[in-house]
Design an enzyme around this catalytic site. Structure first.
Site, short mmCIF file in Angstrom:
data_model
loop_
_atom_site.label_atom_id
_atom_site.label_comp_id
_atom_site.label_asym_id
_atom_site.label_seq_id
_atom_site.Cartn_x
_atom_site.Cartn_y
_atom_site.Cartn_z
CG PHE A 134 -1.87 1.18 1.25
CD1 PHE A 134 -3.12 0.99 0.40
CD2 PHE A 134 -1.71 2.40 1.89
CE1 PHE A 134 -3.82 2.06 0.11
CE2 PHE A 134 -2.47 3.51 1.75
CZ PHE A 134 -3.63 3.23 0.77
CG ASP A 219 5.53 3.48 2.05
OD1 ASP A 219 5.41 4.19 3.12
OD2 ASP A 219 4.46 3.34 1.25
CE LYS A 248 -1.19 5.83 7.73
NZ LYS A 248 -0.86 4.91 6.39
C1 LIG Z 1 -1.11 5.07 5.06
C2 LIG Z 1 0.08 4.83 4.19
C3 LIG Z 1 0.22 5.59 2.99
C4 LIG Z 1 -0.67 6.63 2.39
O1 LIG Z 1 -0.55 7.84 3.54
P1 LIG Z 1 -1.62 8.74 3.38
O2 LIG Z 1 -1.21 9.86 4.33
O3 LIG Z 1 -3.10 8.24 3.65
O4 LIG Z 1 -1.53 9.56 1.83
C5 LIG Z 1 1.34 5.10 2.26
N1 LIG Z 1 2.18 3.93 2.60
C6 LIG Z 1 1.98 3.41 3.58
C7 LIG Z 1 2.78 2.22 4.07
C8 LIG Z 1 0.73 3.46 4.55
O5 LIG Z 1 0.49 3.01 5.51
#
Ligand SMILES: *Cc1c(COP(=O)(O)O)cnc(C)c1O
Length: 410
Positions: A134, A219, A248
């Protein structure tokens, strides 16, 4: 307003992209209260955002102070806090330069642009990501996300993404061509079901990227900022990525994202090549700095490692007898309770009993408590888990009988 009043207005005016049930109005530390006055132990932390818990005094103070001094300056000007936060992030990573944005998707979008710009001269533009990953909801990041359900209906998708199987190096090898610019990977897949990478897989992947002359991008949006007991999850794997994305937990609730690129790529994006009006405002950076200082001052990385062990032990000791519980996996305070069946009923029961978690990937209860969680709160959570599992077992044992008797009576 109580919950049903809030829900009424919400459903009339807010797009139905989510399906909320609770209305939260107040939070303190590991606890939140809903609009009807009910109290919950928050083991979700806004999905790994509130890493210091709700309304941490240091963060609140920093935001209040900066809000009264200078909220926004525009990136046409220097501001004092942006370089300080960039330095703090780069120092923790070992080296690099930082670009600030506002969300995880935007941070990953930045990584994608960085890789494309870097590869452009060599004709390299393709990015390899993983099934069940994701990376966000913008067009490029939802394409990077290896999940059909996130992409469906939004075609045509941007070109240049290929999907490998997580923890299978061969499947990455098969996809590398002269056009490959980078591999983008999560060290622990969060949305994908709290699936940690095998250490060997990641070290071999780094080696493969180096020998193929392509970038390794990580990521860290969910797993970063202390969540796994290290500043960044890649550190527990001994990796040195070319660039990584944060968001986050970086602002503990104040929206901020960033990506940090190491020496060999950090000057790829020159004036005019990338930007964000709200990226790195003094206010956002004040929040980020307060978060980083607090993690350090409160010794939270060590705390996460210790409390994680305590939490896992408790789960194994007290929950393994339940037939629904298979095992627990993850790292630090990014933990997944793997169930032998759908996790959604358990999530609902936990919520009713006062514990917030999230059901993920069908059969996983994903737990992301604040890094500041105490042993007492862990015991409380396990107690609620036990009570909820008991209630579910009891119900599933009694229900068929009751249903027969009760047919048509209500
Ligand atoms: C939540 C998340 C995203 C996206 O972040 P947003 O602030 O919602 O755009 C991308 N990568 C990972 C691994 C995530 O957990």
């Amino acid at each position: 307003m109580n919950t049903s009043e809030i829900a009424l207005v919400h459903d009339q005016y807010v797009m139905p992209t989510y399906a909320p049930e609770l209305a939260l109005v107040r939070g303190k530390g590991s606890w939140v209260w809903d609009a009807d006055g009910k109290k919950y132990l928050d083991f979700l932390s806004g999905i790994s955002v509130l890493n210091l818990g709700h309304c941490h005094p240091r963060v609140v103070k920093a935001i209040r102070r900066q809000a009264g001094q200078l909220m926004h300056a525009s990136n046409l000007y220097y501001n004092e806090l942006q370089p300080k936060l960039a330095r703090a992030i780069a120092e923790k990573a070992g080296n690099g330069k930082v670009f600030f944005c506002n969300s995880g998707a935007e941070a990953n979008e930045g990584l994608i642009k960085l890789a494309r710009k870097w590869g452009a001269e060599q004709g390299r533009h393709e990015i390899i990501t993983f099934h069940n990953s994701f990376h966000g909801r913008t067009l490029a990041t939802l394409t990077a996300t290896g999940q059909e359900k996130v992409q469906k209906g939004f075609e045509p998708l941007p070109e240049g993404f290929r999907y490998a199987r997580y923890n299978e190096l061969e499947s990455v090898k098969e996809l590398i061509t002269d056009h490959t610019a980078a591999v983008l990977v999560e060290c622990i897949q969060g949305e994908g079901g709290v699936v940690p990478a095998d250490p060997e897989f990641l070290t071999d992947l780094q080696e493969l990227c180096r020998s193929s002359g392509i970038l390794l991008l990580v990521d860290e949006v969910q797993a970063g900022m202390g969540r796994t007991g290290e500043w960044f999850a890649f550190q527990s794997y001994g990796l040195e990525p070319d660039a990584f994305a944060l968001a986050k937990g970086l602002g503990n609730g104040y929206p901020i994202g960033a990506f940090c690129a190491a020496t060999q790529v950090m000057d790829v994006l020159q004036p005019g090549s990338h930007g964000s009006t709200f990226g790195g405002t003094p206010l956002a950076c004040a929040a980020g700095l307060a978060v980083m200082e607090t993690i350090e001052k409160e010794n939270l990385l060590e705390h996460v490692q210790q409390i994680s062990e305590y939490f896992r032990e408790r789960i194994e000791k007290q929950l393994s007898r339940f037939s629904l519980v298979k095992n627990v996996r993850g790292q630090g305070l990014m933990l997944g309770l793997v169930c032998n069946g759908p996790a959604s009923d358990l999530q609902k029961e936990l919520q009713a009993q006062g514990l917030l978690v999230i059901a993920t990937a069908g059969n996983i209860i994903r737990m992301l408590p604040p890094l500041t969680i105490t042993k007492r709160e862990v015991r409380k959570a396990v107690q609620i888990l036990k009570k909820s599992l008991d209630a579910l077992e009891e119900r599933s044992g009694i229900e068929p009988d009751e249903q027969e008797k009760g047919n048509g009576s209500e």
